[in-house]
Motif scaffolding. Sequence first.
Motif, PDB file in Angstrom:
ATOM      1  N   SER A 113       0.927  -1.129  -0.016  1.00  0.00           N
ATOM      2  CA  SER A 113      -0.100  -0.058  -0.039  1.00  0.00           C
ATOM      3  C   SER A 113       0.952   1.176   0.140  1.00  0.00           C
ATOM      4  CB  SER A 113      -0.841  -0.003   1.318  1.00  0.00           C
ATOM      5  OG  SER A 113      -0.260  -0.237   2.205  1.00  0.00           O
ATOM      6  N   ARG A 126      -0.609   4.768   0.624  1.00  0.00           N
ATOM      7  CA  ARG A 126      -1.248   6.274   1.096  1.00  0.00           C
ATOM      8  C   ARG A 126      -0.628   6.397   2.317  1.00  0.00           C
ATOM      9  NH1 ARG A 126      -4.704   5.578   5.239  1.00  0.00           N
ATOM     10  NH2 ARG A 126      -4.721   3.436   6.372  1.00  0.00           N
ATOM     11  N   ARG A 131      -1.023   1.375   7.248  1.00  0.00           N
ATOM     12  CA  ARG A 131      -0.590   0.525   8.133  1.00  0.00           C
ATOM     13  C   ARG A 131       0.602  -0.686   7.838  1.00  0.00           C
ATOM     14  NH1 ARG A 131      -6.227   1.182   9.043  1.00  0.00           N
ATOM     15  NH2 ARG A 131      -6.353   2.792  10.702  1.00  0.00           N
ATOM     16  N   TYR A 169      -8.406  -3.848  -0.308  1.00  0.00           N
ATOM     17  CA  TYR A 169      -9.142  -2.501  -0.552  1.00  0.00           C
ATOM     18  C   TYR A 169     -10.419  -2.789  -1.600  1.00  0.00           C
ATOM     19  CZ  TYR A 169      -5.216   1.003   0.455  1.00  0.00           C
ATOM     20  OH  TYR A 169      -4.251   1.619   0.979  1.00  0.00           O
ATOM     21  N   ASN A 170     -11.557  -2.576  -1.063  1.00  0.00           N
ATOM     22  CA  ASN A 170     -12.703  -2.926  -1.831  1.00  0.00           C
ATOM     23  C   ASN A 170     -12.699  -4.275  -2.350  1.00  0.00           C
ATOM     24  OD1 ASN A 170     -13.954  -0.178  -1.289  1.00  0.00           O
ATOM     25  ND2 ASN A 170     -12.811   0.501  -3.093  1.00  0.00           N
ATOM     26  N   TYR A 219      -4.032  -8.117   5.582  1.00  0.00           N
ATOM     27  CA  TYR A 219      -4.895  -7.495   6.732  1.00  0.00           C
ATOM     28  C   TYR A 219      -6.102  -6.641   6.141  1.00  0.00           C
ATOM     29  CZ  TYR A 219      -1.755  -3.381   5.565  1.00  0.00           C
ATOM     30  OH  TYR A 219      -1.162  -2.464   4.645  1.00  0.00           O
TER      31      TYR A 219
HETATM   32  C1  LIG Z   1      -9.991   2.494  -0.275  1.00  0.00           C
HETATM   33  C2  LIG Z   1     -10.375   1.400   0.750  1.00  0.00           C
HETATM   34  C3  LIG Z   1     -11.053   0.490   0.575  1.00  0.00           C
HETATM   35  C4  LIG Z   1     -11.181  -0.623   1.789  1.00  0.00           C
HETATM   36  N1  LIG Z   1     -11.842  -1.531   1.412  1.00  0.00           N
HETATM   37  C5  LIG Z   1     -11.853  -2.482   2.386  1.00  0.00           C
HETATM   38  C6  LIG Z   1     -12.548  -3.623   2.220  1.00  0.00           C
HETATM   39  O1  LIG Z   1     -13.264  -3.832   1.255  1.00  0.00           O
HETATM   40  N2  LIG Z   1     -12.403  -4.786   3.151  1.00  0.00           N
HETATM   41  C7  LIG Z   1     -11.648  -4.772   4.313  1.00  0.00           C
HETATM   42  O2  LIG Z   1     -11.838  -5.658   5.145  1.00  0.00           O
HETATM   43  N3  LIG Z   1     -11.061  -3.370   4.488  1.00  0.00           N
HETATM   44  C8  LIG Z   1     -11.141  -2.440   3.579  1.00  0.00           C
HETATM   45  N4  LIG Z   1     -10.515  -1.146   3.949  1.00  0.00           N
HETATM   46  C9  LIG Z   1      -9.823  -1.058   5.122  1.00  0.00           C
HETATM   47  C10 LIG Z   1      -8.381  -1.329   4.952  1.00  0.00           C
HETATM   48  O3  LIG Z   1      -8.047  -2.708   5.025  1.00  0.00           O
HETATM   49  C11 LIG Z   1      -7.626  -0.892   5.988  1.00  0.00           C
HETATM   50  O4  LIG Z   1      -7.768   0.522   6.338  1.00  0.00           O
HETATM   51  C12 LIG Z   1      -6.039  -0.770   5.970  1.00  0.00           C
HETATM   52  O5  LIG Z   1      -5.300  -0.473   7.082  1.00  0.00           O
HETATM   53  C13 LIG Z   1      -5.447  -0.507   4.580  1.00  0.00           C
HETATM   54  O6  LIG Z   1      -4.221  -0.612   4.531  1.00  0.00           O
HETATM   55  P1  LIG Z   1      -3.012   0.268   4.753  1.00  0.00           P
HETATM   56  O7  LIG Z   1      -3.186   1.299   5.921  1.00  0.00           O
HETATM   57  O8  LIG Z   1      -1.782  -0.217   4.501  1.00  0.00           O
HETATM   58  O9  LIG Z   1      -3.395   1.372   3.474  1.00  0.00           O
HETATM   59  C14 LIG Z   1     -10.475  -0.122   2.898  1.00  0.00           C
HETATM   60  C15 LIG Z   1      -9.631   0.938   3.096  1.00  0.00           C
HETATM   61  C16 LIG Z   1      -9.357   1.465   1.908  1.00  0.00           C
HETATM   62  C17 LIG Z   1      -8.382   2.829   2.025  1.00  0.00           C
END
Ligand SMILES: Cc1cc2nc3c(=O)[nH]c(=O)nc-3n(C[C@H](O)[C@H](O)[C@H](O)COP(=O)(O)O)c2cc1C
Length: 205
Positions: A19, A21, A25, A96-97, A125
Amino acid sequence: MDNLSTSDQPVRLAVVVGSTRPGRRGPQVAEWLREAATTHLGERATLEVVDLARFGLPLLDEPMPAAIGDYRNSHTKTWAATIDQFDGFVFVAPEYNHSMPAALKNAIDFLFAEWNNKAAGFVSYGLNGGTRAVEHLRLSLAEVQVATVRSQVALGLFTDFDIPDMTQPGTFAPADHHDEVMRRMLDELADWALALRLLRERAGR
Ligand SMILES: Cc1cc2nc3c(=O)[nH]c(=O)nc-3n(C[C@H](O)[C@H](O)[C@H](O)COP(=O)(O)O)c2cc1C
């Protein structure tokens, strides 16, 4: 010149932070995995974190499909030279989605030969362990000839992180029960990465 056969040399593994952004995490998870893998695999492997965010890849802007192997852009050549060094990968991937982050899919799409006949494992995760991201990753990686191991670490946002404020990354605090599956995933990955390295070497690649 040393006398080691290639099977005596450590497999070179990359921990790919999937990721990009601000406030993500992923880096905390990647560092946990790198430390644990260094301890568990010892002299069997070398480990390096490859953080997608540091490469600043744009949306795919190569005129030729990656399988042609005619990379034109300096960012592609830098990314290719990085991935080319490794025998295997652990993708640290959030969901993500219901899929993988677009930045990770884009980074896979940029290359072809550099992925071929290598191995991958996953630490995912998300709200439900990020498992749907990994199902999609397995499909895409198969197309670039990456063999994916069965065992998978699936971390829950509500059970393996301490997140008092959802606008902040919080603190990664993985439950102990993940250790066993993580070691199993790493063993499978090290074995397959080595087997595939021998295959590539026999084929002169
Ligand atoms: C654009 C977006 C879409 C997400 N969609 C889901 C999802 O479909 N299912 C889920 O379990 N978590 C979803 N999340 C939560 C992420 O898994 C969680 O925020 C995670 O920490 C994202 O990883 P990152 O922090 O490394 O960006 C989504 C988060 C983002 C930003």
